[in-house]
Design a protein around this motif. Structure first.
Motif, PDB file in Angstrom:
ATOM      1  N   VAL A 401      50.063 -56.560 -46.989  1.00 21.49           N
ATOM      2  CA  VAL A 401      51.518 -56.368 -46.920  1.00 21.49           C
ATOM      3  C   VAL A 401      51.833 -54.928 -46.492  1.00 21.49           C
ATOM      4  CG1 VAL A 401      53.691 -56.963 -48.052  1.00 21.49           C
ATOM      5  CG2 VAL A 401      51.558 -57.897 -48.935  1.00 21.49           C
ATOM      6  N   GLY A 402      51.021 -54.404 -45.587  1.00 22.60           N
ATOM      7  CA  GLY A 402      51.227 -53.048 -45.086  1.00 22.60           C
ATOM      8  C   GLY A 402      50.772 -51.965 -46.030  1.00 22.60           C
ATOM      9  N   GLN A 403      50.238 -52.337 -47.201  1.00 22.80           N
ATOM     10  CA  GLN A 403      49.833 -51.346 -48.197  1.00 22.80           C
ATOM     11  C   GLN A 403      48.362 -50.949 -48.031  1.00 22.80           C
ATOM     12  OE1 GLN A 403      51.901 -49.882 -50.871  1.00 22.80           O
ATOM     13  NE2 GLN A 403      53.263 -50.540 -49.253  1.00 22.80           N
ATOM     14  N   ALA A 404      47.987 -50.629 -46.791  1.00 18.45           N
ATOM     15  CA  ALA A 404      46.625 -50.201 -46.483  1.00 18.45           C
ATOM     16  C   ALA A 404      46.615 -49.682 -45.049  1.00 18.45           C
ATOM     17  CB  ALA A 404      45.640 -51.355 -46.640  1.00 18.45           C
ATOM     18  N   ILE A 405      45.533 -48.995 -44.696  1.00 15.63           N
ATOM     19  CA  ILE A 405      45.339 -48.557 -43.318  1.00 15.63           C
ATOM     20  C   ILE A 405      43.965 -49.050 -42.858  1.00 15.63           C
ATOM     21  CG2 ILE A 405      46.784 -46.507 -43.596  1.00 15.63           C
ATOM     22  CD1 ILE A 405      44.203 -44.846 -43.727  1.00 15.63           C
ATOM     23  N   VAL A 406      43.787 -49.096 -41.526  1.00 17.60           N
ATOM     24  CA  VAL A 406      42.486 -49.450 -40.975  1.00 17.60           C
ATOM     25  C   VAL A 406      41.644 -48.180 -40.898  1.00 17.60           C
ATOM     26  CG1 VAL A 406      41.213 -50.410 -39.015  1.00 17.60           C
ATOM     27  CG2 VAL A 406      43.465 -51.336 -39.627  1.00 17.60           C
ATOM     28  N   PRO A 407      40.545 -48.097 -41.645  1.00 13.26           N
ATOM     29  CA  PRO A 407      39.699 -46.898 -41.578  1.00 13.26           C
ATOM     30  C   PRO A 407      38.848 -46.923 -40.312  1.00 13.26           C
ATOM     31  CG  PRO A 407      38.756 -48.472 -43.099  1.00 13.26           C
ATOM     32  CD  PRO A 407      40.041 -49.084 -42.607  1.00 13.26           C
ATOM     33  N   ASN A 408      38.444 -45.758 -39.870  1.00 12.99           N
ATOM     34  CA  ASN A 408      37.566 -45.686 -38.698  1.00 12.99           C
ATOM     35  C   ASN A 408      36.142 -45.286 -39.083  1.00 12.99           C
ATOM     36  OD1 ASN A 408      38.271 -43.071 -39.389  1.00 12.99           O
ATOM     37  ND2 ASN A 408      38.326 -42.333 -37.286  1.00 12.99           N
ATOM     38  N   ASN A 409      35.932 -45.010 -40.352  1.00 13.15           N
ATOM     39  CA  ASN A 409      34.592 -44.671 -40.824  1.00 13.15           C
ATOM     40  C   ASN A 409      34.577 -44.785 -42.343  1.00 13.15           C
ATOM     41  OD1 ASN A 409      35.023 -41.802 -42.044  1.00 13.15           O
ATOM     42  ND2 ASN A 409      35.981 -41.642 -40.027  1.00 13.15           N
ATOM     43  N   VAL A 410      33.475 -44.373 -42.975  1.00 16.73           N
ATOM     44  CA  VAL A 410      33.352 -44.564 -44.424  1.00 16.73           C
ATOM     45  C   VAL A 410      34.153 -43.559 -45.238  1.00 16.73           C
ATOM     46  CG1 VAL A 410      31.089 -45.640 -44.268  1.00 16.73           C
ATOM     47  CG2 VAL A 410      31.243 -43.164 -44.521  1.00 16.73           C
ATOM     48  N   LYS A 424      37.426 -43.602 -32.669  1.00 16.10           N
ATOM     49  CA  LYS A 424      38.598 -44.475 -32.644  1.00 16.10           C
ATOM     50  C   LYS A 424      38.252 -45.802 -33.299  1.00 16.10           C
ATOM     51  CE  LYS A 424      42.071 -46.466 -29.535  1.00 16.10           C
ATOM     52  NZ  LYS A 424      42.483 -46.631 -28.126  1.00 16.10           N
ATOM     53  N   PRO A 425      39.105 -46.317 -34.176  1.00 15.54           N
ATOM     54  CA  PRO A 425      38.763 -47.566 -34.869  1.00 15.54           C
ATOM     55  C   PRO A 425      38.634 -48.746 -33.897  1.00 15.54           C
ATOM     56  CG  PRO A 425      40.630 -46.465 -35.924  1.00 15.54           C
ATOM     57  CD  PRO A 425      40.397 -45.768 -34.636  1.00 15.54           C
ATOM     58  N   PHE A 426      37.826 -49.713 -34.254  1.00 16.77           N
ATOM     59  CA  PHE A 426      37.779 -50.964 -33.505  1.00 16.77           C
ATOM     60  C   PHE A 426      39.107 -51.701 -33.685  1.00 16.77           C
ATOM     61  CE2 PHE A 426      33.157 -50.384 -33.933  1.00 16.77           C
ATOM     62  CZ  PHE A 426      32.737 -50.712 -32.641  1.00 16.77           C
ATOM     63  N   SER A 427      39.458 -52.516 -32.715  1.00 18.51           N
ATOM     64  CA  SER A 427      40.601 -53.401 -32.826  1.00 18.51           C
ATOM     65  C   SER A 427      40.216 -54.745 -32.219  1.00 18.51           C
ATOM     66  CB  SER A 427      41.827 -52.832 -32.097  1.00 18.51           C
ATOM     67  OG  SER A 427      41.543 -52.619 -30.714  1.00 18.51           O
ATOM     68  N   GLN A 428      40.926 -55.786 -32.601  1.00 16.56           N
ATOM     69  CA  GLN A 428      40.551 -57.110 -32.119  1.00 16.56           C
ATOM     70  C   GLN A 428      40.687 -57.212 -30.609  1.00 16.56           C
ATOM     71  OE1 GLN A 428      42.987 -60.676 -32.909  1.00 16.56           O
ATOM     72  NE2 GLN A 428      41.135 -61.617 -33.771  1.00 16.56           N
ATOM     73  N   ASN A 429      39.642 -57.723 -29.968  1.00 18.07           N
ATOM     74  CA  ASN A 429      39.634 -57.953 -28.517  1.00 18.07           C
ATOM     75  C   ASN A 429      38.694 -59.139 -28.290  1.00 18.07           C
ATOM     76  OD1 ASN A 429      39.049 -57.918 -25.721  1.00 18.07           O
ATOM     77  ND2 ASN A 429      39.599 -55.746 -25.612  1.00 18.07           N
ATOM     78  N   LEU A 430      39.268 -60.328 -28.220  1.00 15.06           N
ATOM     79  CA  LEU A 430      38.443 -61.535 -28.145  1.00 15.06           C
ATOM     80  C   LEU A 430      37.673 -61.628 -26.838  1.00 15.06           C
ATOM     81  CD1 LEU A 430      40.766 -64.186 -29.834  1.00 15.06           C
ATOM     82  CD2 LEU A 430      38.970 -62.779 -30.840  1.00 15.06           C
TER      83      LEU A 430
END
Length: 614
Positions: A401-410, A424-430
Motif C-alpha cells: 500500500v505504498g508503505q515501502a520502497i524498492v531497494p537496490n541492494n542489501v 540502479k534497481p531492477f524493474s519488471q521487463n518481460l
C-alpha cells in the motif's frame, strides 16, 4: 451439594483471578513462531522478541536512539574519553553491575559475562549468529576475519575441514594432536578476556568498529547467561577441553532450547509451542519490577481473528499486513502509527546448489519440464530472467500500500553506505526476462520448460503474494513454466533454508546492529548466514569476489571509504543477479489506545513488555 458449592467457589475464584490478571497483562497477537529460547541459537525476530524479555545484555539502546547507549548489566558505556576504550579501539573495560539476580536466584558475576560471550562463539550452529562475535574476538587468518572457531581449529590442526578432526560420526578427536588444536583454538578466544575485581576487560586482537553494537540488547547471542545453571542443564561447562562437544548442536537437543534463566524483567511462565508464550514479572529485577504482571505473545495466523480480538480487547496490539491498513484505521480506541523507519529488507534468495536428496521442491531434479536441476540458479541467465520477471512497482503499490520502497541492494535506506542510484534497481521487463530465459541452457530451458516450488513462511501474506506474482508472470511468458507456491511453519522453513532444500525463497533481514557490514556480511560472505547456505558455486564465487572486500571495509573508520567499498560489492551483486531485492518496508504499529509506554526502536525485535502499562 457441598461438593457442588466447592466446585462453584473454585470456578468463581478462577474467573476472578483471570479478571484481575487481564487488567495487568499485555497480549500481542502476531503470525510468527518461536524456534528457540537459547540466545546463542536465536537468529530470527520471533525468538529475539522472547529473549528480549528474558535476558539482559551488557548495554542497551537509549530509548528510540540507535546511536546512543545506556548501561544494563554493565554500569558504564565504554568510551575513550573515560579511559575505558584503550589501545586504539582494541581494549574495552566494563564495570559489571553488582546485586543482579538470575531468575533462579543465582547472583550474576563477571565470570558469567565472560562465559556467555565465549559460549556464543563456540556454539556456532550452522547458519547462526556466532560470526558476529567470532570476527572481533578471534585473530584474523591470512588477513581475513575468522567467522567461526572452526577455521582456527582447522588451521592449527593442518586439516582441510572441521569434520576431519573427529572420528567419523562422533565428536571425539582422532588423536592428541587434533585435540590440542581444538584446545589451542579456544585459548585464542579465552585470552581476550580479563577479570579484575568487578571489571570485565576485553582485549580484541584487532579494532572492530561496530563492537559495542554487537554487545547491545537486541543481539540475542550477546545475552548474559548463568554459567553454573547452563552446566547443570547439560550445557557447556566453560572448559577448554570440552567445547567442541557443544558446538553446532541440533536445535531440539540443545539443553536451552525450551528453558531460560536470564536476568531480564520477565520469567518464562509457559511456552506452548506453535501457539503462545507467557512471561511473568520478575519481581527482583535489578532495574525494578515491570508495571504489568504478564506479557503474552500469541500466534494467530488469520488477520480477521486478530482484528476482532483487538476490537474486543482480547489483544492489546496486533500484527497488521499493509493491505489491511484501511480496515484498522479511524476506529475508536485503536491507535495506528505509520511510516516508521525500518532497518530491514526483504529479498528473494536464489539457491545456487539445492540439496536434492529427497527434495520435493525441485520435481524430477532434471531439466526435462518436470523439475529443475539442483544447480538451476547457478546459471546467471536464469537469475537475470527472474530479476526482470518480478513486478516490483506493483508489489509495492498493491501489497505494501505504498508503505515501502524498492531497494537496490542489501543496505537499507537510513544507514550510511546506502546509495539510491548506484546500482540502479531492477524493474519488471518481460521482454528482457524472455530474452534471458531463452539464453539459459542454450535454449533448452525455454523449449522444455520447468517445474519448481517457491516457499514462504506461513502467515506472511506479503511473501506469499511475492511468490504468487512470480508464478503468474512465469506462466504468462511461457505456459511450460510451472511454479508452485507452498507455505511452511517458521521453524520448518528455517530448517529447510539452513539445510539448502529451498530452491528460491523470500526472507527478510533486520539489522542486528546499525552498520552496513551487518547486511553485507550475511548475504555476501561465503560464511554469511545466507551466503553460506547457497551452495558450493556461490561460496566459491564469494571467496573470490566478496570476502576480501568485506575485510577491507572494516580496516578503516572512514565512513566514506567504507561506503565506497560497499558500493563496489553491491554493483558486483547486481551485475551478477545474486539476489532479488523486493522491498524495504516502513513499519506500522497498531494497538489499543489505552496501552501506554510503547516506543519505537528499529533495533528491537518486537515489543518491549517492560516499558508497557495501562
Amino acid at each position: 451439594m457441598k461438593k457442588s458449592l466447592v466446585i462453584l467457589a473454585v470456578l468463581l475464584g478462577i474467573v476472578a483471578s483471570l479478571a484481575v490478571a487481564s487488567s495487568n497483562m499485555v497480549v500481542e497477537e502476531t503470525i510468527g513462531l518461536i524456534p528457540t529460547l537459547d540466545p546463542a541459537w536465536s537468529y530470527d525476530t520471533g525468538s529475539g522478541e522472547a529473549i528480549w524479555q528474558l535476558y539482559d545484555n551488557l548495554i542497551q539502546y537509549d530509548g528510540s536512539s540507535i546511536s546512543k547507549f545506556k548501561p544494563m548489566i554493565s554500569e558504564n558505556i565504554p568510551s575513550e574519553s573515560e579511559g575505558t576504550i584503550l589501545d586504539n579501539g582494541k581494549t574495552y573495560v566494563f564495570h559489571i553491575r553488582q546485586g543482579v539476580y538470575f531468575h533462579n536466584g543465582d547472583t550474576l558475576t563477571p565470570q558469567d559475562v565472560v562465559y556467555s560471550l565465549e559460549r556464543a562463539v563456540i556454539f556456532d550452529r550452522a547458519g547462526g549468529p556466532s560470526w558476529m562475535l567470532a570476527e572481533p574476538l578471534l585473530p584474523e587468518i591470512n588477513g581475513t576475519y575468522a567467522d567461526s572457531i572452526e577455521q582456527w581449529a582447522v588451521k592449527l590442526a593442518g586439516v582441510k575441514k572441521f569434520a576431519d578432526l573427529f572420528v567419523e560420526g562422533t565428536k571425539t578427536p582422532k588423536n592428541d594432536k587434533y585435540k590440542k588444536a581444538l584446545i589451542d583454538a579456544f585459548n585464542l578466544l579465552a585470552k581476550d578476556f580479563e577479570i579484575k575485581g568487578n571489571d570485565v576487560i576485553i582485549h580484541l586482537p584487532h579494532a572492530y568498529p561496530p563492537f559495542l553494537y554487537i554487545l547491545a540488547h537486541g543481539v540475542s547471542e550477546s545475552s548474559i547467561l548463568d554459567q553454573k545453571w547452563v552446566a547443570s542443564k547439560g550445557g557447556w561447562d566453560g572448559q577448554a577441553n570440552t567445547w567442541w562437544k557443544y558446538h553446532n548442536p541440533t536445535r531440539e537437543k540443545d539443553p536451552l532450547y525450551s528453558t531460560e534463566n536470564g536476568t531480564g524483567p520477565f520469567v518464562l511462565e509457559r511456552w506452548t509451542k506453535g501457539r503462545e508464550i507467557v512471561f511473568k514479572r520478575f519481581d527482583h529485577y535489578w532495574a525494578g519490577p515491570a508495571k504489568i504482571e504478564y506479557g503474552i505473545i500469541k500466534k494467530v495466523p488469520e488477520f480477521t481473528t486478530r482484528k476482532l480480538d483487538l476490537l474486543r480487547g482480547n489483544a492489546n496490539t496486533i500484527y497488521v499486513p499493509r493491505q489491511y491498513t484501511k480496515q484498522i484505521e479511524n476506529i475508536p480506541n485503536i491507535k495506528v502509527i505509520k511510516g516508521l523507519p525500518v532497518l530491514s529488507v526483504d529479498i528473494g534468495v536464489f539457491n545456487f546448489n539445492v540439496n536434492a536428496i529427497g527434495n520435493r521442491y525441485i520435481g524430477s531434479g532434471k531439466l526435462d519440464g518436470r523439475g529443475i536441476p539442483a544447480d538451476f540458479f547457478s546459471n546467471e541467465n536464469v537469475r537475470l530472467a527472474f530479476e526482470y520477471l518480478f513486478p516490483y512497482d506493483a508489489f509495492i503499490k498493491q501489497v505494501w500500500v505504498g508503505q515501502a520502497i524498492v531497494p537496490n541492494n542489501v543496505i537499507p535506506k537510513g544507514l550510511f553506505g546506502y546509495n539510491p542510484n548506484d546500482p540502479k534497481p531492477f524493474s519488471q521487463n518481460l521482454a528482457k526476462a524472455t530474452e534471458y530465459f531463452k539464453k539459459a541452457y542454450n535454449g533448452e530451458l525455454w523449449k522444455k520448460g520447468f517445474t519448481m516450488t517457491l516457499v514462504y513462511n506461513s502467515g506472511n501474506t506479503q511473501r506469499q503474494t511475492a511468490c504468487e506474482m512470480i508464478k503468474f508472470y512465469a506462466r504468462r511468458i511461457n505456459p511450460k513454466f510451472h511454479v508452485n507456491v507452498v507455505s511452511e511453519l517458521w521453524s520448518s522453513f528455517l530448517d529447510d533454508y539452513a539445510n539448502g532444500r529451498l530452491p528460491f525463497f523470500v526472507v527478510g533481514w533486520a539489522a542486528d546492529y546499525p552498520d552496513p557490514y551487518d547486511f553485507e556480511q550475511p548475504f555476501y560472505s561465503s560464511n554469511g548466514a545466507y551466503g553460506s547456505t547457497l551452495g558450493k558455486n556461490y561460496v566459491e564465487w564469494a571467496k573470490k569476489n566478496m570476502n576480501n572486500l568485506l575485510t577491507e571495509s572494516m580496516k578503516t573508520v572512514d565512513q566514506t571509504e567504507r561506503a565506497r567499498i560497499y558500493t563496489q560489492m553491491n554493483e558486483l551483486a547486481h551485475n551478477h543477479a545474486i539476489y532479488m531485492f523486493l522491498d524495504q518496508p516502513l513499519a506500522m504499529h497498531v494497538q489499543r489506545a489505552d496501552l501506554k509506554g510503547w516506543y519505537y526502536n528499529p533495533m528491537r525485535p518486537g515489543i518491549d513488555f517492560y516499558s508497557l502499562y495501562k
